[in-house]
Design an enzyme around this catalytic site. Structure first.
Site, PDB file in Angstrom:
ATOM      1  CD  GLU A 297       1.729  -0.737  -1.659  1.00  8.09           C
ATOM      2  OE1 GLU A 297       1.681  -1.696  -2.463  1.00  8.09           O
ATOM      3  OE2 GLU A 297       0.928  -0.625  -0.723  1.00  8.09           O
TER       4      GLU A 297
ATOM      5  CE1 TYR B  66      -1.589  -1.968  -5.966  1.00  6.55           C
ATOM      6  CE2 TYR B  66       0.790  -1.973  -5.564  1.00  6.55           C
ATOM      7  CZ  TYR B  66      -0.506  -2.064  -5.091  1.00  6.55           C
ATOM      8  OH  TYR B  66      -0.731  -2.226  -3.750  1.00  6.55           O
TER       9      TYR B  66
ATOM     10  CG  ASP C 134      -2.946  -5.872  -4.699  1.00  2.90           C
ATOM     11  OD1 ASP C 134      -4.171  -6.095  -4.721  1.00  2.90           O
ATOM     12  OD2 ASP C 134      -2.288  -5.939  -3.646  1.00  2.90           O
TER      13      ASP C 134
HETATM   14  N1  ADE Z   1       0.072  -5.648  -0.514  1.00  2.48           N
HETATM   15  C1  ADE Z   1       0.380  -4.556  -1.227  1.00  2.48           C
HETATM   16  N2  ADE Z   1       0.132  -3.440  -0.533  1.00  2.48           N
HETATM   17  C2  ADE Z   1      -0.330  -3.843   0.658  1.00  2.48           C
HETATM   18  C3  ADE Z   1      -0.747  -3.187   1.796  1.00  2.48           C
HETATM   19  N3  ADE Z   1      -0.693  -1.860   1.844  1.00  2.48           N
HETATM   20  N4  ADE Z   1      -1.167  -3.918   2.838  1.00  2.48           N
HETATM   21  C4  ADE Z   1      -1.173  -5.262   2.756  1.00  2.48           C
HETATM   22  N5  ADE Z   1      -0.797  -5.939   1.716  1.00  2.48           N
HETATM   23  C5  ADE Z   1      -0.376  -5.252   0.663  1.00  2.48           C
END
Ligand code: ADE
Length: 270
Positions: free
Chosen positions: A40, A126, A144
């Protein structure tokens, strides 16, 4: 007020789309909170394709919080090169160190509550919620930019809905017990189908990296210090082809980010 039929239809449609079109991404194969924190953090403002190789290498080098907590900032920044926004790497290392320091006798582990998670460096609302969703399967919402775009478009929400309102809506539409799949579905649908180009929503602007920009110069300075060790300001100015005044300014910016220290005229990685 959300219409239950609209919400059900959206849940069914996105979950079945995801079942056939979802991406196989390595952080979806783990429930390890540390690995999810790494993914993340890397995925904030960096594309999946760039993150993939770095994520795998990172976990081989730093398989757990203890390994990362013990790493030097120079090593951590070297492993981060290419991902950009280097203070994310420093915060991730600081977070590991803080978690390890908070439970010195036991195996370090990240807490399982939003408030406790947010007490650690680099973990904002987040990321805390993404950890609860992806590591623990909690029915909370992690919003997000992709998630925001998909929900706004599909539910016809106002484009300027306040974040607290959007959060409330996002929580209300999480299908009970399917939070992990639901978030993966929203993220993939936003990245592959309902892109910002399709919806006409402006993507969040990244800082410019064009040649000569401040960000470009900052990353050159960081690379110089990682490759050649401590340098004085005059040598930095010469290597980057800038004035001593600009070199001092660049050092100052990295110092404020906690990446570099200036000792007299010598700059080095913190
Ligand atoms: N962007 C942020 N977290 C994500 C995830 N788990 N899979 C794909 N894109 C992401």
């Amino acid at each position: 007020m959300l219409d239950a039929a609209v919400v059900n239809e959206l849940q069914d449609r996105l979950l079945s789309w995801y079942a056939t079109n979802g991406r196989d991404l390595p952080w979806r194969e783990t429930r390890d909170p540390y690995a999810i924190l790494v993914s993340e953090t890397m995925l904030q403002q960096t594309q999946v394709s760039r993150v993939l190789p770095r994520y795998r290498e990172w976990l081989l080098t730093y398989p757990d919080l203890e390994a990362l907590a013990a790493a030097s900032l120079s090593d951590v920044l070297r492993r981060w090169q290419g991902l950009g926004y280097n203070n994310r790497a420093r915060r991730l290392r600081d977070c590991a160190a803080a978690v390890v320091a908070s439970a010195p006798e036991e195996r370090a582990c990240l807490p399982v509550s939003e408030a406790a998670l947010r007490g650690f460096p680099g973990i904002g609302p987040y990321t805390a919620r993404a950890l609860l969703v992806f590591a623990h399967g909690w029915d909370v919402a992690a919003v997000d930019t992709n998630v925001r775009r998909v929900l706004t478009f599909e539910l016809g929400l106002a484009a300027d809905l306040r974040p607290s309102e959007l959060q409330r809506v996002a929580e209300a539409v999480v299908p009970a017990g399917r939070s992990r799949d639901w978030h993966n579905a929203l993220m993939d649908y936003g990245a592959l189908v309902l892109t910002s180009r399709v919806t006409g929503t402006a993507p969040i602007r990244r800082q410019s990296v064009f040649e000569g920009s401040r960000r470009w110069q900052r990353s050159r300075l960081l690379r110089l210090l990682l490759e050649h060790g401590a340098q004085d300001v005059t040598a930095i100015a010469r290597a980057l082809g800038v004035s001593a005044h600009d070199a001092r300014d660049l050092v100052g910016m990295l110092e404020r980010d906690g990446l570099v220290v200036l000792c007299g005229e010598q700059a080095r990685i913190a």
